[in-house]
Design a protein around this motif. Structure first.
Motif, mmCIF file in Angstrom:
data_model
loop_
_atom_site.group_PDB
_atom_site.id
_atom_site.type_symbol
_atom_site.label_atom_id
_atom_site.label_comp_id
_atom_site.label_asym_id
_atom_site.label_seq_id
_atom_site.Cartn_x
_atom_site.Cartn_y
_atom_site.Cartn_z
ATOM 1 N N VAL A 181 37.796 50.223 53.533
ATOM 2 C CA VAL A 181 37.179 49.976 52.228
ATOM 3 C C VAL A 181 37.593 48.589 51.766
ATOM 4 O O VAL A 181 38.789 48.268 51.755
ATOM 5 N N GLY A 182 36.623 47.775 51.393
ATOM 6 C CA GLY A 182 36.905 46.447 50.864
ATOM 7 C C GLY A 182 36.730 46.425 49.356
ATOM 8 O O GLY A 182 35.729 46.923 48.825
ATOM 9 N N TYR A 183 37.713 45.873 48.670
ATOM 10 C CA TYR A 183 37.704 45.818 47.207
ATOM 11 C C TYR A 183 37.588 44.367 46.752
ATOM 12 O O TYR A 183 38.330 43.499 47.210
ATOM 13 N N LEU A 184 36.658 44.121 45.831
ATOM 14 C CA LEU A 184 36.509 42.802 45.232
ATOM 15 C C LEU A 184 36.505 42.926 43.719
ATOM 16 O O LEU A 184 35.893 43.847 43.170
ATOM 17 N N SER A 185 37.169 41.978 43.062
ATOM 18 C CA SER A 185 37.019 41.838 41.618
ATOM 19 C C SER A 185 35.819 40.926 41.371
ATOM 20 O O SER A 185 35.012 40.676 42.256
ATOM 21 N N TRP A 186 35.682 40.444 40.152
ATOM 22 C CA TRP A 186 34.573 39.546 39.809
ATOM 23 C C TRP A 186 34.661 38.297 40.681
ATOM 24 O O TRP A 186 35.618 37.533 40.599
ATOM 25 N N THR A 187 33.671 38.108 41.530
ATOM 26 C CA THR A 187 33.680 37.015 42.496
ATOM 27 C C THR A 187 32.449 36.153 42.262
ATOM 28 O O THR A 187 31.381 36.648 41.918
ATOM 29 N N MET A 204 32.089 41.164 26.471
ATOM 30 C CA MET A 204 32.864 42.367 26.748
ATOM 31 C C MET A 204 33.812 42.122 27.936
ATOM 32 O O MET A 204 34.989 42.486 27.897
ATOM 33 N N ARG A 205 33.307 41.475 28.970
ATOM 34 C CA ARG A 205 34.141 41.210 30.142
ATOM 35 C C ARG A 205 35.274 40.247 29.815
ATOM 36 O O ARG A 205 36.388 40.385 30.339
ATOM 37 N N SER A 206 35.006 39.284 28.946
ATOM 38 C CA SER A 206 36.040 38.304 28.607
ATOM 39 C C SER A 206 37.239 38.945 27.914
ATOM 40 O O SER A 206 38.328 38.368 27.893
ATOM 41 N N ARG A 207 37.051 40.136 27.346
ATOM 42 C CA ARG A 207 38.127 40.811 26.640
ATOM 43 C C ARG A 207 38.957 41.714 27.552
ATOM 44 O O ARG A 207 39.930 42.332 27.109
ATOM 45 N N LEU A 208 38.580 41.788 28.825
ATOM 46 C CA LEU A 208 39.402 42.549 29.765
ATOM 47 C C LEU A 208 40.757 41.869 29.916
ATOM 48 O O LEU A 208 40.883 40.645 29.779
ATOM 49 N N PRO A 209 41.807 42.620 30.225
ATOM 50 C CA PRO A 209 43.116 41.998 30.414
ATOM 51 C C PRO A 209 43.153 41.165 31.690
ATOM 52 O O PRO A 209 42.455 41.464 32.663
ATOM 53 N N PRO A 211 44.530 40.107 35.172
ATOM 54 C CA PRO A 211 43.640 39.155 35.826
ATOM 55 C C PRO A 211 42.214 39.657 36.012
ATOM 56 O O PRO A 211 41.434 39.047 36.730
ATOM 57 N N ALA A 212 41.864 40.777 35.382
ATOM 58 C CA ALA A 212 40.543 41.367 35.594
ATOM 59 C C ALA A 212 39.441 40.631 34.847
ATOM 60 O O ALA A 212 38.267 40.914 35.057
ATOM 61 N N ASN A 213 39.798 39.678 33.977
ATOM 62 C CA ASN A 213 38.776 38.984 33.184
ATOM 63 C C ASN A 213 38.341 37.665 33.814
ATOM 64 O O ASN A 213 37.533 36.941 33.247
ATOM 65 N N TYR A 237 41.697 43.855 50.481
ATOM 66 C CA TYR A 237 41.663 43.413 49.091
ATOM 67 C C TYR A 237 41.280 41.941 49.042
ATOM 68 O O TYR A 237 42.033 41.073 49.485
ATOM 69 N N ALA A 238 40.098 41.660 48.506
ATOM 70 C CA ALA A 238 39.608 40.284 48.467
ATOM 71 C C ALA A 238 40.418 39.420 47.510
ATOM 72 O O ALA A 238 40.442 38.196 47.649
ATOM 73 N N GLN A 239 41.017 40.036 46.515
ATOM 74 C CA GLN A 239 41.991 39.363 45.640
ATOM 75 C C GLN A 239 43.296 40.153 45.750
ATOM 76 O O GLN A 239 43.286 41.393 45.597
ATOM 77 N N ALA A 240 44.386 39.473 45.998
ATOM 78 C CA ALA A 240 45.631 40.153 46.350
ATOM 79 C C ALA A 240 46.094 41.135 45.277
ATOM 80 O O ALA A 240 46.648 42.200 45.589
ATOM 81 N N TRP A 241 45.852 40.820 44.004
ATOM 82 C CA TRP A 241 46.365 41.661 42.926
ATOM 83 C C TRP A 241 45.700 43.033 42.887
ATOM 84 O O TRP A 241 46.245 43.977 42.298
ATOM 85 N N LEU A 242 44.538 43.167 43.536
ATOM 86 C CA LEU A 242 43.851 44.455 43.519
ATOM 87 C C LEU A 242 44.671 45.551 44.201
ATOM 88 O O LEU A 242 44.541 46.730 43.859
ATOM 89 N N ARG A 243 45.510 45.172 45.145
ATOM 90 C CA ARG A 243 46.354 46.172 45.808
ATOM 91 C C ARG A 243 47.216 46.916 44.786
ATOM 92 O O ARG A 243 47.424 48.126 44.869
ATOM 93 N N GLY A 244 47.723 46.182 43.795
ATOM 94 C CA GLY A 244 48.566 46.799 42.781
ATOM 95 C C GLY A 244 47.822 47.771 41.879
ATOM 96 O O GLY A 244 48.438 48.639 41.253
#
Length: 298
Positions: A181-187, A204-209, A211-213, A237-244
């Protein structure tokens, strides 16, 4: 357990390969020596990407929700190359906005392309992957790890493909097939840029915490996907922080239900006033899926 397989000896199929993640992934895989087969619904764009991937690259036009057509393409690709080693199920579209304002057919089309299209991709290509003892990488999303208001269709579809891939992994392991499974945040792709044209959803997206914003650059994200394909990893994980995010996903629904409810209530009048602008799924380039048929890219 991951097993590294040199990309230079692989034939890799990428769906949704005309733009964005799919196109960049095909180019990067080709640079590493893989022979790539591009599948999608935009022949001119697919042709251009294939030309960038070298003389061994080919493209096929198919809708991922059409199992018969996709199965025929799978046989054609296997006949052409003699084998298929890896399949990346990447095709997808998105729809934003409140459920009550959404067009039911558009909502269903997101589920159809993202979830049922991924199921059809697996059905079509598994015979070839069993033959080669290959690898299927299902592209999911941050949306599979955490729910988000105004993204019910997309979150449901991506949570679905994550669960589907995890279930399938156990079914086909004895046949030598690995599933990831590959996970990507906003790319930074046409899809995300198109979605950001909706100023209410962008706010709405800009108000996410953090690094999700953030919107993340495409090239490093795809580099991580390529490395995961080479390792045949169960999670990429396309962005390393997604693992957490895996360790905290259990608490996120309750947190988002509280915080998101306030934001939605505050934006409700503007969402209602702009409802007509988001009646159809958005894909590559921000164009509406006007025929409700074109599977765009992540």
């Amino acid at each position: 357990m991951s097993t590294t397989v040199p990309l230079a000896v692989q034939v890799v199929v990428v769906t949704g390969a005309a733009r964005g993640v799919g196109a960049q992934l095909a180019r990067k895989l080709a640079q590493r020596g893989a022979r790539v087969a591009l599948v999608g619904l935009e022949p001119e764009e697919l042709k251009a990407v294939a030309a960038q991937c070298g003389p061994d690259a080919r493209y096929w036009e198919a809708d991922v929700t059409d199992l018969d057509a996709l199965s025929a393409v799978a046989r054609q690709i296997q006949d052409h190359y003699g084998r298929i080693d890896t399949v990346v199920a990447n095709a997808g579209i998105a729809l934003g906005g409140p459920l009550q304002d959404s067009d039911p057919r558009a909502f269903e089309r997101v589920i159809e392309v993202n979830l049922l299209g991924s199921v059809a991709t697996a059905r079509a290509f598994l015979p070839a992957l069993v033959f080669s003892r290959g690898y299927l990488l299902q592209i999911a999303s941050l949306a599979a790890l955490t729910p988000a208001p105004l993204m019910a269709a997309y979150c449901a579809s991506k949570a679905g493909v994550e669960a589907f891939a995890h279930s399938l992994r156990a079914e086909v392991a004895y046949q030598g097939v690995k599933v990831g499974v590959g996970y990507l945040s906003w790319t930074d792709t046409d899809m995300v840029r198109g979605a950001d044209q909706d100023t209410v959803l962008a706010q709405m997206r800009s108000r996410l915490p953090w690094p999700a914003n953030k919107t993340y650059p495409l090239a490093p994200a795809v580099d991580r996907l390529v490395a995961g394909i080479a390792r045949r990893s169960p999670h990429v994980y396309a962005q390393a922080w997604l693992r957490g995010m895996q360790s905290v996903r259990g608490v996120l629904p309750g947190l988002i239900a509280t915080v998101g409810a306030r934001d939605v209530a505050r934006l409700a009048p503007r969402l209602k006033a702009t409802a007509a602008t988001r009646l159809r799924p958005v894909g590559a380039g921000g164009a509406a899926d006007t025929a409700a048929r074109r599977a765009a890219v992540e």
